[in-house]
Design an enzyme around this catalytic site. Structure first.
Site, PDB file in Angstrom:
ATOM      1  CD  GLU A  41      37.962  43.201  36.967  1.00  0.00           C
ATOM      2  OE1 GLU A  41      38.630  42.698  36.293  1.00  0.00           O
ATOM      3  OE2 GLU A  41      37.384  43.064  38.202  1.00  0.00           O
ATOM      4  CG  HIS A  58      41.710  43.561  47.828  1.00  0.00           C
ATOM      5  ND1 HIS A  58      42.656  42.835  47.180  1.00  0.00           N
ATOM      6  CD2 HIS A  58      40.444  43.316  47.367  1.00  0.00           C
ATOM      7  CE1 HIS A  58      41.894  41.947  46.660  1.00  0.00           C
ATOM      8  NE2 HIS A  58      40.826  42.036  46.713  1.00  0.00           N
TER       9      HIS A  58
HETATM   10  C1  LIG Z   1      40.439  41.612  39.093  1.00  0.00           C
HETATM   11  C2  LIG Z   1      39.567  41.471  40.304  1.00  0.00           C
HETATM   12  N1  LIG Z   1      38.195  41.641  40.211  1.00  0.00           N
HETATM   13  C3  LIG Z   1      37.506  41.600  41.255  1.00  0.00           C
HETATM   14  C4  LIG Z   1      37.871  40.906  42.353  1.00  0.00           C
HETATM   15  C5  LIG Z   1      37.194  40.780  43.645  1.00  0.00           C
HETATM   16  N2  LIG Z   1      36.831  39.652  43.900  1.00  0.00           N
HETATM   17  C6  LIG Z   1      37.657  38.649  44.715  1.00  0.00           C
HETATM   18  S1  LIG Z   1      37.559  37.184  44.655  1.00  0.00           S
HETATM   19  C7  LIG Z   1      36.130  37.355  43.605  1.00  0.00           C
HETATM   20  C8  LIG Z   1      35.551  36.231  42.897  1.00  0.00           C
HETATM   21  C9  LIG Z   1      36.226  35.185  42.427  1.00  0.00           C
HETATM   22  O1  LIG Z   1      35.637  33.924  42.037  1.00  0.00           O
HETATM   23  P1  LIG Z   1      36.564  32.756  41.758  1.00  0.00           P
HETATM   24  O2  LIG Z   1      37.592  32.886  40.574  1.00  0.00           O
HETATM   25  O3  LIG Z   1      35.490  31.844  41.208  1.00  0.00           O
HETATM   26  O4  LIG Z   1      37.244  32.407  43.084  1.00  0.00           O
HETATM   27  P2  LIG Z   1      36.496  31.940  44.439  1.00  0.00           P
HETATM   28  O5  LIG Z   1      36.265  33.076  45.143  1.00  0.00           O
HETATM   29  O6  LIG Z   1      35.189  31.193  43.922  1.00  0.00           O
HETATM   30  O7  LIG Z   1      37.562  31.051  45.220  1.00  0.00           O
HETATM   31  C10 LIG Z   1      36.031  38.623  43.109  1.00  0.00           C
HETATM   32  C11 LIG Z   1      35.163  39.072  42.047  1.00  0.00           C
HETATM   33  C12 LIG Z   1      39.395  40.864  42.526  1.00  0.00           C
HETATM   34  N3  LIG Z   1      39.840  40.432  43.595  1.00  0.00           N
HETATM   35  N4  LIG Z   1      40.139  41.114  41.420  1.00  0.00           N
END
Ligand SMILES: Cc1ncc(C[n+]2csc(CCOP(=O)(O)OP(=O)(O)O)c2C)c(N)n1
Ligand SMILES: Cc1ncc(C[n+]2csc(CCOP(=O)(O)OP(=O)(O)O)c2C)c(N)n1
Ligand SMILES: [Mg+2]
Ligand SMILES: [Mg+2]
Lengths: 338, 339, 338, 339
Positions: free
Chosen positions: A62, A130
């Site tokens: 971000e 959230h």
């Molecule tokens: C700082 C932040 N940005 C966006 C999100 C929204 N979000 C939650 S899970 C996710 C994807 C995360 O991907 P990854 O790190 O690969 O973990 P996975 O969900 O695949 O276990 C996003 C974009 C968040 N929780 N925190």
């Protein structure tokens, strides 16, 4: 004329602005992905079909892409960047508050940053990280305009105004008001649909809207709380108390003209805010009203807000955290000596 | 950390360039040196408000990179921006006016030393949050790419900045979108008082860029020709849509981190060794060694620069400050709504 | 008893706490470097000699090491982390506001985060990005306590209280009050020295201090503005207006007991704050006073603060940005109808 | 992206372990699978509030790593924490109670699905800000080192998290201070709906750690023995003061990103190929192939797990919610001042 929810109205606003102005583009996580969700709440769903080069799907970074939005804006683009949840604005605070907001002043007025920032807020059963309403964080940051629509009509018109504004504008959107459909439906959602005109329009930044007239008390609110205020006003009306409901809509600048006219009429002001009572936007409005219209007040300005705690998860606690019509009505009764 | 490059600028390297170009490099570097020295005295005199971060010893990085840019290319800078600004074509006068806090300064006196810039010359106000300009530079490059314009962005920052998350986020995005930005890391061995060996396990910072799959080179940052050549190659790549490129420019700050810093954290031998690596000295010696330039020619260049700067100082000293009417202007651009 | 400035008093507080409790350690940029400066303003100067393993010099990575401070605190350490300028807190907002402040609540009270965060604030000729008073940013973040001393005595006592508190505590320090010596001397510095007792003491978090008694008006301030308030009170006294000066000292929690007692006596309250007037801590205090003690007020609460602009560089503008005794006195005269 | 590791768990690998250990691995993984499936239905039924991020298909990473830890080691997790929590020893019941928002949950119903944890079992509440737990884990490791304790920290996060600045800042600091933390990157090929190939130029995320001079390995994250072995080696290194270590555990999410995600962004063939790589299936087949375990033994394990979870569900369904008296407690620790 077409009936729409906020998610849909925002989507239409973005599409129309992108058609109108080739400098407009979107940048954010999980946008423009075929088979994806159109961001976290469907606002950008499907836009990649019409604008394949202007829906830029980012890594989860971000601070980085908000700063990139700023850089692109300085060179004449009109970026719309978004976080999936308003809470993640905290990751991008440096770029928002140290760079985007101050660049114009630091440059002596020679550089501008026409950057639109979108952020979904509100407590919705997801726990503390959230859930927050971070409007407060940006109120004391000169250089950023802030809007917070409660209806689809305003959402569309304010987003368009933001894109055309020429300054950094933060638009807060409430998860329970989106009316997102399909798998992204929110439980506890509140109807915020409007009849959206076919023609282009903007809702100017800096003007509040009187949602309901009344002579006894002014209730000032925005986002979800504007709905709670109206619901409370309906209840109170049956009891013989006529509340005037002012939807602040624009939090920076605040529309003290509309607020003042109402307070002068009613002599009582109540601010309703989702988020901890201490240090909220309501504090500023309360202070601002008393400084400007203190002589017209029959009683001190009051606030209904959340307790000073993080947002709890358990529904029973979250419901107690989020102000509702009943609490608003009770506060009004107390102010009116009932 | 002792200098790792040979002191002498290779003869065959200098032989490749025209006399006039080499003299220009010398003049550009000397202008920065003289400017910084003059400003230092103005500070010590108490004539100037605020604080300063100066770049004596690092002139070759700014000049080498900027000579490889076109005039309409862009540059972003940091808390230590004077050299970058001069190399990018800002005049000593517009900068001095800003340092003195005059309404006639390049930022109307609202920016100050850490925020000098002039967008008309391709340099937005410098950003003094370490690492903070890197996403901004990447975003400018994104705009250039989307607009299909031929320009590129040179993004300056220090060794210290490479530990900030902002660096990583932005370099990665620049990489995945092939953006036209040259990341110019001035590794002057210190971030404030902290030696670079304290902030990394590896001997070079290059891997912090190769981790994102982009080309990264370590360059003798006190050899202006070496910097120029690498920057030119990088610029060509970026213009061809094959950016970004990362340049680690090894250099040394011959002055304090900020005003009145006695630099007690720098070993004496290290300082002495690097003083001998002064990029101006090195270019001067190479020029004289080549034989086409005389000492008196160089002195003439120096004198002209000195006089110009002195003149600028005299004007800037007397320039008007802002008035209270200026206090609250320039916060917002006039809204375009309805257009 | 020894006369000390704030930088020295903080240094002594840190050293004493580190001697008393082996869990206490410092983490920040340019600390613990032989030949260095002891952080940006000499507060930790020389401490590495006595505590070579507990002065952890970090890379420039505020979000990272604030988060690490939190992690270490969760496992029983007592970290004191600092930014070189308060503005850089914006880089660490996520760790401060999403993690450190909410961990205890999210864990149902099972985890605590005894983390002290230090941040120098105030406009001091360095331009917009090294100047802001960001107290406002943390006021609406439940879970963080905030203190802001104006004297060396308080600085030492509050820092000790913070280290022993068991919660995240943010201590704001004003650059013009440090009394830093040598190359780090600040031009425009104000004397904030105190006689520091030889014995251990703490200044409890949550209690304001009445600096000067008076019956006509209450002036509430903190940090540098507490000094401006006192200077104004002296001027006003000569004119026959007796101001009571309350140094808020603790911004979260605010001491409404002390503030209330004063306001009830004087019937008038003025808040003085460095930083844009909109959305500041002053807004909360103004709202809070009127809600609690509205009936005792002879006139609306007023605020003297900075205009809603980034901090300008040119001295003439910066001086106009920063409220001073003259502006405070003028506001009091207006409130008192003079 | 198609699976890059052979489907079969090598015979000589499985031959190294005792039957009881292998059965334990199977049971641990099955518990996670069963738990997640049960929770999914509770959600679809509407019995549970909020949202969920589940880990079907990724059981081997959590179990493989946690089996390499000691009971008093630590673990930090993310928005997708159920598997990590179960593998670290939290009971299905204490997690279910939290998911149902009961005062008896592991966070008194104040945390919820994205923040489950139990510090007494070495797992602080999970952090749902992507990348946000990484500095925290490094800080826990710093404390362990300063306290000269023998424990280590396993820090879980996804492929998506490696683009966050927090990752870089923390990995670098862990590296320069040799902290005892194993960075366990569950690369399940997607961050939400975004394929990993969209967020990096390189085929692996390993370089994002080697950039800081630490050891980094890419591991078949659906082979629980491979994960276990690499994690054990990493743990030994960390305990010896030679940490940190980065493990890229290649895996795949067989379920939606969060509740009700139809996964339309995942190619069908990819999903099918990875379904065949299901870590439970693979271990089961290898076990049966080895011959020491019978189908009915495995079924007995499964039945016991199912029954235990069903029992826990029944208890959790009826558990009391918090009362309004609980709303404002637990914000601050009792101040120790004066002590
Ligand atoms: C700082 C932040 N940005 C966006 C999100 C929204 N979000 C939650 S899970 C996710 C994807 C995360 O991907 P990854 O790190 O690969 O973990 P996975 O969900 O695949 O276990 C996003 C974009 C968040 N929780 N925190
Ligand atoms: C985010 C942030 N943290 C800390 C500082 C304070 N600070 C200013 S310059 C500096 C050192 C920067 O080092 P480097 O990036 O190597 O640049 P150099 O000063 O050597 O040119 C520090 C720590 C800052 N300006 N911004
Ligand atoms: Mg440096
Ligand atoms: Mg993933």
């Amino acid at each position: 004329m077409k009936r729409m929810g906020i998610a849909e109205a925002l989507r239409e606003a973005i599409a129309e602005e992108m058609r109108r102005d080739h400098r407009v583009f979107c940048m954010g996580e999980d946008i423009g992905i075929p088979g994806g969700w159109g961001g976290a709440f469907t606002v950008t769903l499907g836009l990649e079909k019409e604008f394949p080069d202007r829906m830029i799907n980012t890594p989860i970074a971000e601070n980085g892409f908000f700063g990139m939005g700023m850089g692109a804006a300085m060179l004449g683009m009109r970026p719309i960047v978004d976080v999936q949840y308003g809470d993640f604005l905290l990751c991008a605070m440096d770029q928002i508050c140290s760079n985007a907001s101050m660049m114009r002043y630091m440059s002596g007025g020679t550089v501008s940053v026409p950057l639109v920032m979108r952020a979904p807020v509100g407590a919705t059963g997801r726990g503390a990280q959230h859930a927050r309403n971070l409007e407060r964080m940006f109120l004391g940051v000169p250089g950023i305009k802030i809007v917070a629509p409660s209806t689809a009509y305003d959402a569309k018109g304010l987003l368009k105004a933001a894109v055309r504004d020429g300054n950094p504008v933060m638009i807060f959107e409430h998860k329970l008001l989106y009316g997102s459909k399909g798998p992204r439906t929110e439980s506890g959602a509140v109807d915020a649909t409007s009849d959206i005109p076919d023609d282009d329009y903007v809702v100017p930044i800096g003007r509040a809207a009187v949602r309901r007239e009344g002579a006894d008390v002014t209730i000032i609110a925005w986002l979800l709380m504007a709905h709670a205020a109206q619901a409370a006003a309906n209840v109170l009306s049956a009891e013989g108390i006529e509340a005037e409901v002012v939807d602040a809509r624009s939090l920076n600048p605040l529309d003290y003209e509309t607020i003042g006219a109402s307070v002068k009429k009613t002599g009582r002001a109540l601010i309703v805010e989702e988020g901890p009572i201490t240090g909220g936007v309501g504090a500023e409005i309360a202070a601002g009203i008393q400084e400007r219209f203190g002589d017209c007040l029959r009683t001190s300005v009051r606030r209904v807000a959340s307790p000073d705690i993080p947002v709890p998860f358990a529904p029973v606690l979250e419901n107690a955290y989020r102000p509702d019509a009943a609490r608003v009505a009770a506060a009004v009764r107390a102010m009116c000596g009932r | 950390m002792m200098p790792m490059f040979p002191r002498e600028i290779p003869r065959d390297q200098i032989a490749k360039y025209e006399r006039s170009f080499l003299l220009r490099l010398y003049e550009e570097m000397f202008r920065i040196r003289e400017f910084e020295e003059r400003v230092r005295f103005l500070f010590l005199e108490g004539a100037m408000p605020g604080t300063i971060h100066q770049c004596q010893g690092q002139e070759a990085t700014a000049v080498g990179v900027c000579q490889a840019l076109n005039e309409d290319d862009y540059l972003t800078s940091t808390h230590r921006p004077h050299g970058h600004a001069l190399a990018k074509g800002l005049t000593p006068l517009e900068i001095l006016l800003e340092l003195f806090g005059s309404i006639e300064g390049c930022c109307k006196g609202k920016g100050g030393s850490m925020h000098i810039g002039n967008m008309a010359k391709g340099m937005p106000p410098a950003i003094a949050i370490v690492g903070g300009n890197i996403p901004v530079a990447a975003g400018m490059a994104l705009a250039l790419k989307m607009q299909k314009r031929p320009q590129i962005v040179a993004c300056f920052f220090g060794d210290g900045a490479t530990s900030e998350g902002a660096f990583h986020e932005a370099v990665n995005m620049a990489a995945i979108w092939n953006l036209p930005v040259v990341f110019c890391c001035e590794n002057n061995l210190y971030g404030a008082s902290t030696h670079v060996s304290k902030i990394t396990r590896l001997p070079s910072l290059r891997q912090r860029a190769t981790a994102y799959g982009i080309e990264a080179l370590t360059v003798d940052g006190n050899n202006v020709l070496a910097v120029y050549e690498m920057a030119r190659t990088a610029a060509v790549k970026c213009r061809a849509g094959e950016g970004p490129v990362f340049l680690e420019l090894i250099t040394y700050r011959l002055t304090g981190h900020s005003r009145r810093d006695p630099c007690l954290y720098m070993p004496k031998e290290e300082r002495a060794a690097w003083a001998a690596m002064d990029p101006l000295l090195r270019l001067r010696e190479a020029l004289l060694d080549r034989g086409e330039v005389t000492v008196s020619e160089l002195e003439a260049v120096e004198l002209a620069v000195k006089q110009a700067i002195e003149q600028a100082v005299e004007i800037a000293r007397k320039a008007p400050p802002p008035t209270l009417d200026d206090l609250e202007t320039d916060v917002y651009a006039k809204s375009e709504v309805g257009i």
